[in-house]
Design an enzyme around this catalytic site. Sequence first.
Site, PDB file in Angstrom:
ATOM      1  N   THR B 136       0.870  -1.182   0.000  1.00  0.00           N
ATOM      2  CA  THR B 136       0.000   0.000   0.000  1.00  0.00           C
ATOM      3  C   THR B 136       0.904   1.229   0.000  1.00  0.00           C
ATOM      4  OG1 THR B 136      -0.061   0.398   2.382  1.00  0.00           O
ATOM      5  CG2 THR B 136      -1.577  -1.269   1.549  1.00  0.00           C
ATOM      6  N   ASP B 137       0.314   2.417  -0.080  1.00  0.00           N
ATOM      7  CA  ASP B 137       1.137   3.631  -0.052  1.00  0.00           C
ATOM      8  C   ASP B 137       1.872   3.753   1.284  1.00  0.00           C
ATOM      9  OD1 ASP B 137       0.470   4.262  -2.574  1.00  0.00           O
ATOM     10  OD2 ASP B 137      -1.214   5.568  -2.024  1.00  0.00           O
ATOM     11  N   CYS B 138       1.206   3.366   2.378  1.00  0.00           N
ATOM     12  CA  CYS B 138       1.844   3.505   3.691  1.00  0.00           C
ATOM     13  C   CYS B 138       2.666   2.273   4.073  1.00  0.00           C
ATOM     14  CB  CYS B 138       0.811   3.816   4.765  1.00  0.00           C
ATOM     15  SG  CYS B 138      -0.648   2.773   4.702  1.00  0.00           S
ATOM     16  N   TYR B 139       2.358   1.144   3.465  1.00  0.00           N
ATOM     17  CA  TYR B 139       3.102  -0.096   3.734  1.00  0.00           C
ATOM     18  C   TYR B 139       3.558  -0.691   2.404  1.00  0.00           C
ATOM     19  CZ  TYR B 139       1.183  -0.013   8.498  1.00  0.00           C
ATOM     20  OH  TYR B 139       0.870   0.325   9.775  1.00  0.00           O
ATOM     21  N   PRO B 140       4.642  -0.149   1.819  1.00  0.00           N
ATOM     22  CA  PRO B 140       4.986  -0.534   0.450  1.00  0.00           C
ATOM     23  C   PRO B 140       5.594  -1.929   0.280  1.00  0.00           C
ATOM     24  CG  PRO B 140       6.501   1.145   1.292  1.00  0.00           C
ATOM     25  CD  PRO B 140       5.465   0.963   2.339  1.00  0.00           C
TER      26      PRO B 140
END
Lengths: 135, 404
Positions: B136-140
């Site tokens: 994800t954007d916060c957990y790449p």
Amino acid sequence: METRRVVLRFPKQLIDQPITSQLVKNFDLEFNIMRADITEESEGLLVLGLTGKRASLEKGLAWAREQGVHVQPLSKDVVRIERKCTHCGACINVCPTTALTIDLETREVGYNSNRCIACELCVPACPYGAMHIAF
Amino acid sequence: MPKTYAEINERIRTGKVVVVTAEEMIDIVEEEGVKKAAERVDVVTTGTFGPMCSTGAVLNIGHTTPRMKISKAWLNGVPAYGGLAAVDLYIGATEAREDDPLNTPHPGEFRYGGGHVIEGLIAGEDVRLTAQAYGTDCYPRKKLDTWINLKDLNQAYLCNPRNCYQNYGVAVNVNTERDIYTYMGVVKKDLGSASYCSAGQLSPLLNDPYYRTVGIGTRIFLAGTQGMVFWEGTQHCPTTPRGENGVPKGGAGTLAVVGDLKRMSDRFFRGVSFLGYGCSSAVGIGIPIPILDEDMARYTAVKDSEIFAPITDYSYNYGHNEGKPLGLVSYAELKTGSIKVKGRDIPTNPLSSYKKAQEIATLLKDWIASGNFTLQEPIQMLPQADSGLKFKSLRERPVNGGAM
Ligand code: SF4
Ligand code: SF4
């Protein structure tokens, strides 16, 4: 010629049958008894070194199986890893020779390796992996 | 004169407490009577060690760099649940290693599973963590393959939804053709063996049959350290029929327990493998029972000859939820090594280690006597015998008429 060490277990109805002598006569085998026992459930137990031609050995043992004899190879040493044993007793009912017994007073499970015939039944039956085959 | 928790704890703190094991309490009540025993004894300790499914551990592994929201995870090849948060994992004791052939061929050996992973962590071994994420954007981050060790984790605690079953059934096999492979071990054909699994007179909930002192918040011995009861256990069934002494005649109460994995000992937590069944774990639990009054003295003096378990056919009846027990048998009989079923003598084999149960009860007694363990009064009671709470089987409502 080769020798095979085998554990033969005879159910009740077979213990008075001359199975071993027929193995000798009909399949041209020699035998050396390593251990013989009638267990409390009146099942017979015989640990043999059988010597003969490979084909005869195989035919003979197949015939014994057909008669209802439980045939198992006797191969390795069985040891108990003491630090892994919890003394639960889950192994005692699979052991055909009372090598594994529970002390009714102390509730400790004893392992008498002299009585062990290395049938290996306890190895998968111990939930804690305490019974071990030493190669 | 009834005692309070505060009074007992004061005696623990000042070194005056009288604490005995549940085995010792039997003799004390026999010799001195219930009244005297209740006055003299403050605490009775109990213990049990045996296979307990419904066990697992919550692990917070710390954030990776870059960060990762783990969706799938394996510990030494055993699937762990990653659907709690980014780096919180739950590993369950009965989960088998992913490459395990399971029961093909039958009976499978299941040498390694979640219980073994937890045992390894407790023993201080490095455990291999592999994980996947969708990013994800916060957990790449999307992939992880690393060793982890218990000492480096943020939080690691056992969190067991159902342990410490109050009594249990005895498994037999009426099938004349084949041995069966169950969570009660190998049960031999044609009534060839009977498996049982309880510490009987030493077992925690058999010494407090009505859960008068064991409830939510109760401090306990859990796998070598102090743990806690956090809820009623799953399948808690306080309404099971009881004998006159209050002891249920079969599975009844259960406890949900929690405790710090980092402080546990692999002497009291073990992964187990059942041939033909699967993996699980064995957990050591001890519970102190405060002798608040004469009733508690009487309950804790219960002995094996007064505790009965139902004999159940596991070759068909258990699996199919059918039939009635083949009778009741006492733990005193079970422990002689042979019981009578249908007029036949059947060898018994235990799964629960009485020796370890004694060790746990004695250790807990020492902790209390030396002032290192005080009693916690429950902050909320468990559902009681009059609660109406029953063990329910699933009422199936087949979808599409049951067509698969
Ligand atoms: S089953 Fe295993 S742990 Fe239990 S007593 Fe036997 S050897 Fe020991
Ligand atoms: S291998 Fe195990 S089950 Fe077989 S005789 Fe030896 S101790 Fe008993």
